[in-house]
Design a protein around this motif. Sequence first.
Motif, mmCIF file in Angstrom:
data_model
loop_
_atom_site.group_PDB
_atom_site.id
_atom_site.type_symbol
_atom_site.label_atom_id
_atom_site.label_comp_id
_atom_site.label_asym_id
_atom_site.label_seq_id
_atom_site.Cartn_x
_atom_site.Cartn_y
_atom_site.Cartn_z
ATOM 1 N N PHE A 25 0.862 -1.181 0.000
ATOM 2 C CA PHE A 25 0.000 0.000 0.000
ATOM 3 C C PHE A 25 0.899 1.232 0.000
ATOM 4 O O PHE A 25 2.098 1.137 0.288
ATOM 5 N N PRO A 26 0.358 2.403 -0.344
ATOM 6 C CA PRO A 26 1.189 3.613 -0.345
ATOM 7 C C PRO A 26 1.724 3.921 1.055
ATOM 8 O O PRO A 26 1.200 3.440 2.060
ATOM 9 N N ARG A 27 2.751 4.747 1.089
ATOM 10 C CA ARG A 27 3.338 5.201 2.352
ATOM 11 C C ARG A 27 3.209 6.721 2.452
ATOM 12 O O ARG A 27 2.925 7.394 1.463
ATOM 13 N N GLU A 28 3.414 7.232 3.641
ATOM 14 C CA GLU A 28 3.193 8.664 3.866
ATOM 15 C C GLU A 28 4.077 9.530 2.984
ATOM 16 O O GLU A 28 3.642 10.580 2.494
ATOM 17 N N HIS A 29 5.324 9.113 2.762
ATOM 18 C CA HIS A 29 6.208 9.970 1.972
ATOM 19 C C HIS A 29 5.853 9.987 0.486
ATOM 20 O O HIS A 29 6.458 10.736 -0.281
ATOM 21 N N ASP A 30 4.852 9.189 0.065
ATOM 22 C CA ASP A 30 4.368 9.292 -1.315
ATOM 23 C C ASP A 30 3.677 10.626 -1.577
ATOM 24 O O ASP A 30 3.352 10.942 -2.728
ATOM 25 N N ILE A 31 3.475 11.399 -0.532
ATOM 26 C CA ILE A 31 2.983 12.770 -0.692
ATOM 27 C C ILE A 31 3.867 13.540 -1.673
ATOM 28 O O ILE A 31 3.392 14.428 -2.393
ATOM 29 N N LEU A 32 5.150 13.193 -1.735
ATOM 30 C CA LEU A 32 6.055 13.925 -2.631
ATOM 31 C C LEU A 32 5.643 13.803 -4.092
ATOM 32 O O LEU A 32 5.958 14.668 -4.915
ATOM 33 N N THR A 33 4.911 12.722 -4.456
ATOM 34 C CA THR A 33 4.527 12.535 -5.861
ATOM 35 C C THR A 33 3.347 13.411 -6.274
ATOM 36 O O THR A 33 3.060 13.542 -7.462
ATOM 37 N N ILE A 34 2.650 14.012 -5.307
ATOM 38 C CA ILE A 34 1.467 14.816 -5.634
ATOM 39 C C ILE A 34 1.837 15.979 -6.539
ATOM 40 O O ILE A 34 1.121 16.299 -7.499
ATOM 41 N N HIS A 35 2.967 16.629 -6.240
ATOM 42 C CA HIS A 35 3.373 17.793 -7.023
ATOM 43 C C HIS A 35 4.591 17.547 -7.908
ATOM 44 O O HIS A 35 4.892 18.367 -8.774
ATOM 45 N N SER A 36 5.296 16.438 -7.707
ATOM 46 C CA SER A 36 6.526 16.222 -8.485
ATOM 47 C C SER A 36 6.338 15.257 -9.646
ATOM 48 O O SER A 36 7.225 15.127 -10.481
ATOM 49 N N CYS A 37 5.196 14.569 -9.707
ATOM 50 C CA CYS A 37 4.955 13.597 -10.779
ATOM 51 C C CYS A 37 3.653 13.899 -11.515
ATOM 52 O O CYS A 37 2.778 14.597 -10.996
ATOM 53 N N SER A 38 3.516 13.351 -12.712
ATOM 54 C CA SER A 38 2.327 13.605 -13.532
ATOM 55 C C SER A 38 1.071 13.038 -12.879
ATOM 56 O O SER A 38 -0.029 13.576 -13.055
ATOM 57 N N LEU A 39 1.184 11.942 -12.143
ATOM 58 C CA LEU A 39 0.114 11.389 -11.313
ATOM 59 C C LEU A 39 0.737 10.913 -10.010
ATOM 60 O O LEU A 39 1.876 10.436 -9.995
ATOM 61 N N SER A 40 -0.003 11.023 -8.923
ATOM 62 C CA SER A 40 0.549 10.605 -7.636
ATOM 63 C C SER A 40 0.367 9.103 -7.427
ATOM 64 O O SER A 40 -0.437 8.449 -8.101
ATOM 65 N N VAL A 41 1.088 8.558 -6.472
ATOM 66 C CA VAL A 41 0.908 7.163 -6.093
ATOM 67 C C VAL A 41 -0.529 6.917 -5.633
ATOM 68 O O VAL A 41 -1.128 5.884 -5.938
ATOM 69 N N PHE A 42 -1.110 7.888 -4.932
ATOM 70 C CA PHE A 42 -2.483 7.741 -4.433
ATOM 71 C C PHE A 42 -3.480 7.676 -5.594
ATOM 72 O O PHE A 42 -4.404 6.849 -5.586
ATOM 73 N N ASP A 43 -3.289 8.534 -6.605
ATOM 74 C CA ASP A 43 -4.161 8.494 -7.793
ATOM 75 C C ASP A 43 -4.096 7.130 -8.473
ATOM 76 O O ASP A 43 -5.118 6.547 -8.843
ATOM 77 N N LEU A 44 -2.873 6.632 -8.638
ATOM 78 C CA LEU A 44 -2.701 5.383 -9.376
ATOM 79 C C LEU A 44 -3.097 4.163 -8.559
ATOM 80 O O LEU A 44 -3.475 3.134 -9.120
#
Length: 392
Positions: free
Chosen positions: A280-299
């Motif tokens: 499952f996602p981890r808390e530090h996946d928050i970094l993907t919200i603004h640094s990637c085209s889609l976040s880990v949470f979205d995917l």
Amino acid sequence: MKDLSERILPGSTIGIIGGGIVSYQLVLSAKKMRYKVAVLSESQNCIAGKTADIHFVCNINDEVSLLKLAEVSDVVTVITETLDKNTYKYLAEKTFFSQNMYAHSIVKNRYLQKQFLDSHSINITPYESAVVVSDVYDAAERIGYPCIIKQENRQLYGWDNNLIIHSAFEINQTVPLIQQGLCVVESYIEKQSEWEITLCLNDEGYYTIFPPVRIEATNIGELPYIESFEEWEDLKKDTVNQMELITKVIASELGVSGTVKVSYFLTNEDNLYVNNIYTFPREHDILTIHSCSLSVFDLHIKSICNFSLPAVRQLAPTYLLPLYKGEKEALYNLMEKKNKWQFFLNDGFRHTQQEGFAQVFPINKQESLQEIKYAGLISDSVEIQDGQSEKR
């Protein structure tokens, strides 16, 4: 690919077992796509539960509430390691589960995880099990010193009471761990760096993969800071390919949909060891919200609903720094001085002393790391050289 009728479409309800920041971010991602969300957690004040359409407050293994969650949900995903195997078996009979009991047991149990990796010829540190203190002595003699003693059942996010022993004279220190149950004795390796690869896959096995992130110690607390870049001067392309291949194999063999994360140790000799697996996602996946085209949470949401998954692009290099609870005025002054930084401040972090994260988007790595150091988010005991951070 399956047709639309075989996917879980917007308007359906996603059930999430577990509260906190990860669940909260999944709720936000689901609602962006017009899904309804039901959260089951143990706290009335759970930030995810407050945001969800339905919130069940109960013990995480309470069968009555779990049945209610299953009845209202079209798919259920688990964001905790505290479910027992009977709960998994019970829920699997009632609803569509994105994870499974087999994967859960491997993620939760360190000894089973070692056996799983070993059976697939994946490189891990030498290990043995220990039930009594004499087992630790025998294992250490065979594996060699120093070695590390770990509890069989891994605590959430790896905050364990691990113990490194350097000689037979220190083995009595393992008594408190042994008294809590079976332990794993591992060879201690000197790592040059620690990395994590995140992969999201749907029910048909189609996947997308995120760029590797580096996990770095801050020397001011338990939580690491995270670096994410498109290119690494000190990471060979062959090593990245190897990490991605191993992650794909692990995800395929676990048979889950959603997120699979694998963390790695890399030595100075370029030897790669698998450290941990997460489903499952981890808390530090928050970094993907603004640094990637889609976040880990979205995917993760797209994956468990069996939608096709696009390739992920990194839009910007980034650092993610943990913020600890302390003087509010000092935090607000930091926010004022560093007004180009992104701040994530919320309740519900797993670490009780964590206030949130600060995210930095560097133009120059060296200058940004100096700035982070002088802001007090990296200890002075961390030396910054050539854009990298190393322990002295």
